[in-house]
Enzyme design. Structure first.
Site, PDB file in Angstrom:
ATOM      1  N   ARG A 230      58.196  42.329 -12.962  1.00  0.00           N
ATOM      2  CA  ARG A 230      59.552  42.664 -12.623  1.00  0.00           C
ATOM      3  C   ARG A 230      59.467  43.742 -11.605  1.00  0.00           C
ATOM      4  O   ARG A 230      58.907  44.696 -11.555  1.00  0.00           O
ATOM      5  CB  ARG A 230      60.093  42.994 -13.797  1.00  0.00           C
ATOM      6  N   HIS A 231      60.588  43.707 -10.887  1.00  0.00           N
ATOM      7  CA  HIS A 231      60.890  44.650  -9.767  1.00  0.00           C
ATOM      8  C   HIS A 231      61.694  45.922 -10.730  1.00  0.00           C
ATOM      9  O   HIS A 231      62.569  45.518 -11.358  1.00  0.00           O
ATOM     10  CB  HIS A 231      61.715  44.046  -8.715  1.00  0.00           C
ATOM     11  N   PRO A 232      61.179  47.052 -10.346  1.00  0.00           N
ATOM     12  CA  PRO A 232      62.047  48.266 -10.979  1.00  0.00           C
ATOM     13  C   PRO A 232      63.679  48.197 -10.772  1.00  0.00           C
ATOM     14  O   PRO A 232      64.414  48.821 -11.376  1.00  0.00           O
ATOM     15  CB  PRO A 232      61.499  49.505 -10.566  1.00  0.00           C
ATOM     16  N   SER A 233      64.169  47.824  -9.411  1.00  0.00           N
ATOM     17  CA  SER A 233      65.486  48.013  -9.107  1.00  0.00           C
ATOM     18  C   SER A 233      66.287  46.642  -8.568  1.00  0.00           C
ATOM     19  O   SER A 233      67.516  46.636  -8.200  1.00  0.00           O
ATOM     20  CB  SER A 233      65.636  49.123  -8.104  1.00  0.00           C
ATOM     21  N   ILE A 234      65.340  45.401  -8.610  1.00  0.00           N
ATOM     22  CA  ILE A 234      65.869  44.381  -8.152  1.00  0.00           C
ATOM     23  C   ILE A 234      65.982  42.971  -9.245  1.00  0.00           C
ATOM     24  O   ILE A 234      64.610  43.115  -9.722  1.00  0.00           O
ATOM     25  CB  ILE A 234      65.423  43.646  -6.889  1.00  0.00           C
TER      26      ILE A 234
END
Length: 398
Positions: A230-234
């Site tokens: 998972r991406h931290p902010s998208i």
């Protein structure tokens, strides 16, 4: 850029071994530099004995990072060998080494001696912790740089154990920063007429590649952890499992998110107050992941990839290495090559990503046999005759 050979006429003396240094100098060779690999007589680069081993007995590992070079055997531990090396330095542009700091000085070929032989010489030193600082003499491998530089702390599944990246990013990032530094030093030399001692540390390069992790920590006060894919902010921006296999997708902006929802026949997600904006989706990622996981589990991977592709949503299967070698796009880009080897034609090696638009040339894929160019180099570069070569060989200097 391979076809233009921008480094044609630049001579590089390569004292490196194993990975970080050889990968750096291989990229210089791809760009047209004459890379002369200096190796210990009778043994050579340690990686010549690394697996996988081809039927000929040669190392596939060595072949993968030493293409396009010439090999000269020369023992720098012997005073006469160091003198011969300094003669080569006088007629070269760049020296690259990845010994432990201080080793070059012990061989009496440190930067001071190199500069005395050639004031415009560029020395690139690649090491674990650099030429200065309290840890300069500490031993280091790729995994040490990944660990101490923070990379491993943010790699792996949530709540799981730290994971080393599947490729040696500690070595490879140092190699590529080394290329950048050497090209910059050549530019300064051409502009100002001076050489340089370039200091590249694997640990520095890992920290430089932390991208936004440091910003997230300093802004939020929270230590970033492992997020899996998972991406931290998208959000969503990760892997999912279809009914039969894994794939990845990313909705990097609101327009893609809206197309994504329509493509998977879940338009209701667009109006769900929990998912209206990317910030909302990220705050509620666990809920959204569970919904999407149920949807994707109903159909095979190729079904979803076709729908998402038709909707221009970035997506891809998670290709294994066999699939990578059969990728038609990579083949068209000359990124899947068979190495030139006199006895084995089955070794697959990556091509070079350093291309000009429309460039169809490929780099040399042949790696040198140990010492095969010794006589050629010492004769053509230094003017040695057969008597001189014979003397050096009798004394085990080369």
């Amino acid at each position: 850029m391979i076809d233009q050979q921008p480094l044609r006429g630049v001579r590089v003396l390569d004292l490196t071994r194993v990975l970080a240094g050889p990968f750096c100098t291989m990229n210089l060779a791809d760009l047209g530099a004459d890379v002369i690999k200096i190796e210990v007589p009778g043994r050579g680069d340690d990686s010549r004995s690394f697996a996988p081993t081809m039927p000929s007995g040669d190392s596939g590992y060595f072949y993968s990072v030493n293409r396009g070079k010439r090999s000269v055997t020369l023992d720098l531990r012997i005073e006469e060998g160091a003198k011969v090396f300094l003669e080569l330095v006088a007629k070269s542009d760049v020296v690259v080494e990845n010994f432990s700091p201080g080793t070059m000085d012990r061989f009496k070929v440190g930067y001071a001696q190199l500069k005395a032989a050639n004031p415009k010489i560029i020395l690139c030193s690649i090491s674990g912790f650099g030429q200065t600082g309290p840890m300069t003499s500490a031993p280091a491998y790729d995994i040490v740089a990944q660990a101490l530089g923070g990379t491993m702390s943010i790699t792996g599944n949530p709540g799981g154990e730290p994971v080393r990246c599947g490729v040696s990013v500690g070595d490879l990032s140092a190699a590529l920063y080394g290329v950048i530094a050497i090209l910059s030093a050549l530019r300064v030399r051409d502009r100002d007429g001076v050489g340089n001692h370039v200091d590249i540390a694997m640990l520095d390069c890992q920290v430089a590649m932390l991208e936004d992790a440091l910003a997230r920590y300093s802004v939020s006060g929270k230590i970033p952890g492992r997020l899996g894919t998972r991406h931290p902010s998208i959000t969503p921006f990760q892997q999912f499992r279809a009914a039969d296999d894994y794939f990845v997708m990313g909705a990097g902006n609101e327009a893609i998110w809206l197309r994504f929802c329509d493509a998977i026949a879940a338009p209701e997600l667009k109006d769900d107050p929990r998912f209206l904006t990317n910030a909302d989706r990220t705050a509620n990622h666990a809920v959204l992941e569970a919904i999407l996981a149920r949807i994707f589990a109903t159909r095979p991977r190729d079904h979803w990839l076709r729908l998402l592709g038709d909707a221009s949503v970035p997506c891809a299967p998670i290709a294994n290495l066999e699939e990578v070698t059969r990728d038609t796009h990579l083949a068209a880009r000359n990124m899947i090559l068979h190495a030139e080897h006199p006895e084995f034609d089955g070794l697959i090696v990556p091509g070079s990503p350093l291309k000009s638009a429309g460039d169809t040339d490929i780099p040399s894929t042949r790696s040198p046999r140990l010492g095969e160019s010794t006589d050629e180099v010492l004769t053509s570069v230094l003017g040695y005759d057969n008597l001189r070569l014979s003397e050096l060989r009798k004394r085990s200097i080369m």
